[in-house]
Write a protein that holds these residues in place. Structure first.
Motif, short mmCIF file in Angstrom:
data_model
loop_
_atom_site.label_atom_id
_atom_site.label_comp_id
_atom_site.label_asym_id
_atom_site.label_seq_id
_atom_site.Cartn_x
_atom_site.Cartn_y
_atom_site.Cartn_z
N LYS A 58 0.84 -1.20 0.00
CA LYS A 58 0.00 0.00 0.00
C LYS A 58 0.88 1.26 0.00
N ILE A 59 1.99 1.17 0.67
CA ILE A 59 2.93 2.30 0.74
C ILE A 59 3.84 2.32 -0.48
N LEU A 60 4.40 1.18 -0.83
CA LEU A 60 5.34 1.11 -1.94
C LEU A 60 4.69 1.48 -3.26
N SER A 61 3.45 1.04 -3.48
CA SER A 61 2.77 1.31 -4.75
C SER A 61 2.39 2.78 -4.92
N ASN A 62 2.43 3.52 -3.82
CA ASN A 62 2.16 4.96 -3.87
C ASN A 62 3.45 5.78 -3.72
N LYS A 63 4.56 5.16 -4.12
CA LYS A 63 5.88 5.80 -4.11
C LYS A 63 6.32 6.21 -2.71
N GLY A 64 5.86 5.44 -1.72
CA GLY A 64 6.27 5.68 -0.35
C GLY A 64 7.64 5.13 -0.06
N VAL A 70 8.20 -1.37 5.41
CA VAL A 70 8.58 -2.57 6.18
C VAL A 70 8.03 -2.50 7.60
N GLU A 71 7.96 -1.31 8.17
CA GLU A 71 7.37 -1.20 9.51
C GLU A 71 5.90 -1.58 9.47
N ALA A 72 5.17 -1.01 8.51
CA ALA A 72 3.74 -1.31 8.39
C ALA A 72 3.50 -2.78 8.10
N GLY A 73 4.37 -3.37 7.27
CA GLY A 73 4.18 -4.76 6.88
C GLY A 73 4.34 -5.72 8.03
N VAL A 74 5.41 -5.60 8.80
CA VAL A 74 5.64 -6.58 9.87
C VAL A 74 4.69 -6.37 11.05
N LYS A 75 4.07 -5.21 11.13
CA LYS A 75 3.09 -4.99 12.20
C LYS A 75 1.85 -5.87 12.03
N ILE A 76 1.61 -6.37 10.82
CA ILE A 76 0.44 -7.24 10.60
C ILE A 76 0.56 -8.54 11.40
N PRO A 77 1.62 -9.33 11.23
CA PRO A 77 1.73 -10.53 12.09
C PRO A 77 2.00 -10.20 13.55
N LYS A 121 2.86 -4.62 22.06
CA LYS A 121 2.40 -5.41 20.91
C LYS A 121 3.28 -5.24 19.68
N HIS A 122 3.77 -4.03 19.45
CA HIS A 122 4.52 -3.75 18.22
C HIS A 122 5.96 -3.33 18.52
N PRO A 123 6.82 -4.30 18.79
CA PRO A 123 8.21 -3.97 19.09
C PRO A 123 8.94 -3.28 17.93
N VAL A 124 8.52 -3.54 16.68
CA VAL A 124 9.20 -2.89 15.54
C VAL A 124 9.06 -1.38 15.62
N SER A 125 7.92 -0.91 16.09
CA SER A 125 7.72 0.53 16.20
C SER A 125 8.53 1.12 17.35
N VAL A 126 8.73 0.33 18.40
CA VAL A 126 9.61 0.77 19.48
C VAL A 126 11.05 0.83 18.96
N ALA A 127 11.44 -0.17 18.17
CA ALA A 127 12.78 -0.16 17.57
C ALA A 127 12.99 1.09 16.71
N ARG A 128 11.96 1.46 15.95
CA ARG A 128 12.08 2.67 15.13
C ARG A 128 12.20 3.91 16.00
N ALA A 129 11.48 3.93 17.11
CA ALA A 129 11.58 5.06 18.03
C ALA A 129 12.98 5.14 18.64
#
Length: 330
Positions: A58-64, A70-77, A121-129
């Motif tokens: 959704k992000i990549l196809s809109n030139k994001g 990758v953050e948005a993607g791994v948050k799904i599982p 719940k979302h450690p990837v977002s903490v990692a980004r922070a």
């Protein structure tokens, strides 16, 4: 006979024409190069990568940006209580605690990581922070939780009923023998090349089921579970993290691509090194699984693992598909 003024006009016009033609040629060559590069594209480990890819797309196809994808993607599982090896719903350690590991890396070699993180719940977002809001690379345990709460993340109980039931059943014998594929552990690693030609990656897991409390595998370790070099390519790993750490696996894969190997050959070489070290230590290959996926700047990709059972998802402009990885142990 032409006078000097006419000569200068003619010369100037010719120069403009040549300059325009040169610019046009450069632009055409640039378009040809871009058409050869397969972008955007996203790869992720295991079958839950299909849904993760869809979110990233959704992000990549809109030139994001690949980092956002990758953050948005791994948050799904991570957020799916039915996925028993990532985030919310992950199987606990032998003390009954769900501890999460994650890292993220962007095109500028900015990196962030958390390990042994509970209640988020979302450690990837903490990692980004950690990457964007601290002077550090990695936070662990209570310190990672304290930081997460300070950033507005909500504390939650991550141990779902089904995982708790499995843990209590495991306690009856306490036999620690991890199954080699996704049955009792695994990671989602995701790497992406965006439409601007930039790479990023993320890796997140709840680790091996019924591990010792405090155990950390390769997933949050930059260079082991994930590595991105925006000049060359990106790689991520899954499986028994101790074996990946032993060879600093994903950094190795990217460096092999730097030397000219294709993503496929680079993954094969990394696996072969683990195989050799395992044999040297008189360990059985049947008891371990490691898989790598890799992506280069051209949008070419590859994957390889020790034994049958590992698959990965790939999405580009042609669609989203699940691929069974080639493997060493026949």
């Amino acid at each position: 006979m032409k006078n000097r003024r006419d000569f200068l006009k003619t010369t100037a016009a010719a120069s403009v024409g040549l300059a325009f033609q040169s610019f046009k040629t450069i632009e055409e060559n640039s378009n040809k190069i871009n058409s050869i590069i397969n972008k955007p594209i996203v790869l992720s480990t295991w079958n839950f990568g299909i849904q993760a890819n869809e979110e990233a797309w959704k992000i990549l196809s809109n030139k994001g940006r690949a980092l956002d994808a990758v953050e948005a993607g791994v948050k799904i599982p991570e957020g799916d209580p039915n996925e028993r090896s990532v985030g919310f719903g992950g199987r606990p350690d032998r003390d009954g605690k769900v501890t999460l590991d994650s890292c993220i890396m962007d095109e500028f070699s900015n990196i962030g990581s958390v390990a042994a993180l509970e209640h988020i719940k979302h450690p990837v977002s903490v990692a980004r922070a950690v990457m964007e809001k601290t002077p550090h690379v990695m936070l662990v345990g209570d310190g990672a939780l304290q930081f997460a709460l300070s950033q507005g993340f909500q504390k939650e109980n991550l141990l779902v009923e089904a995982s708790e039931k499995e843990w209590k059943e495991w306690l009856k014998k306490s036999d620690y023998k991890p199954v080699v594929n996704i049955e009792n552990h695994d990671t989602i690693g995701m790497i992406a090349l965006d439409s601007h030609g930039n790479l990023s990656g993320a890796c997140t897991t709840s680790g091996m089921a019924f591990k010792m409390h405090g155990r950390v595998g390769d997933s949050p370790i930059i260079g082991a579970g994930l590595f991105v070099d925006n000049e060359i390519g990106a790689a991520t790993a899954t499986g028994h993290g101790e074996e990946v750490i032993r060879i600093v696996g994903c950094h190795l894969v990217v460096e092999l691509m730097r030397q000219g190997k294709t993503p496929q050959k680079a993954c094969e070489e990394a696996v072969s090194r683990i195989v050799k070290l395992t044999k040297n230590r008189n360990k059985s290959l049947k008891d371990i699984q490691v898989g790598f996926i890799a992506l280069n700047k051209k949008g070419e990709y590859g994957a390889y693992c020790i034994q049958n059972g590992f698959n990965y998802a790939v999405q580009d402009t042609s669609g989203n598909k699940l691929v069974d990885s080639a493997y060493f142990l026949k």
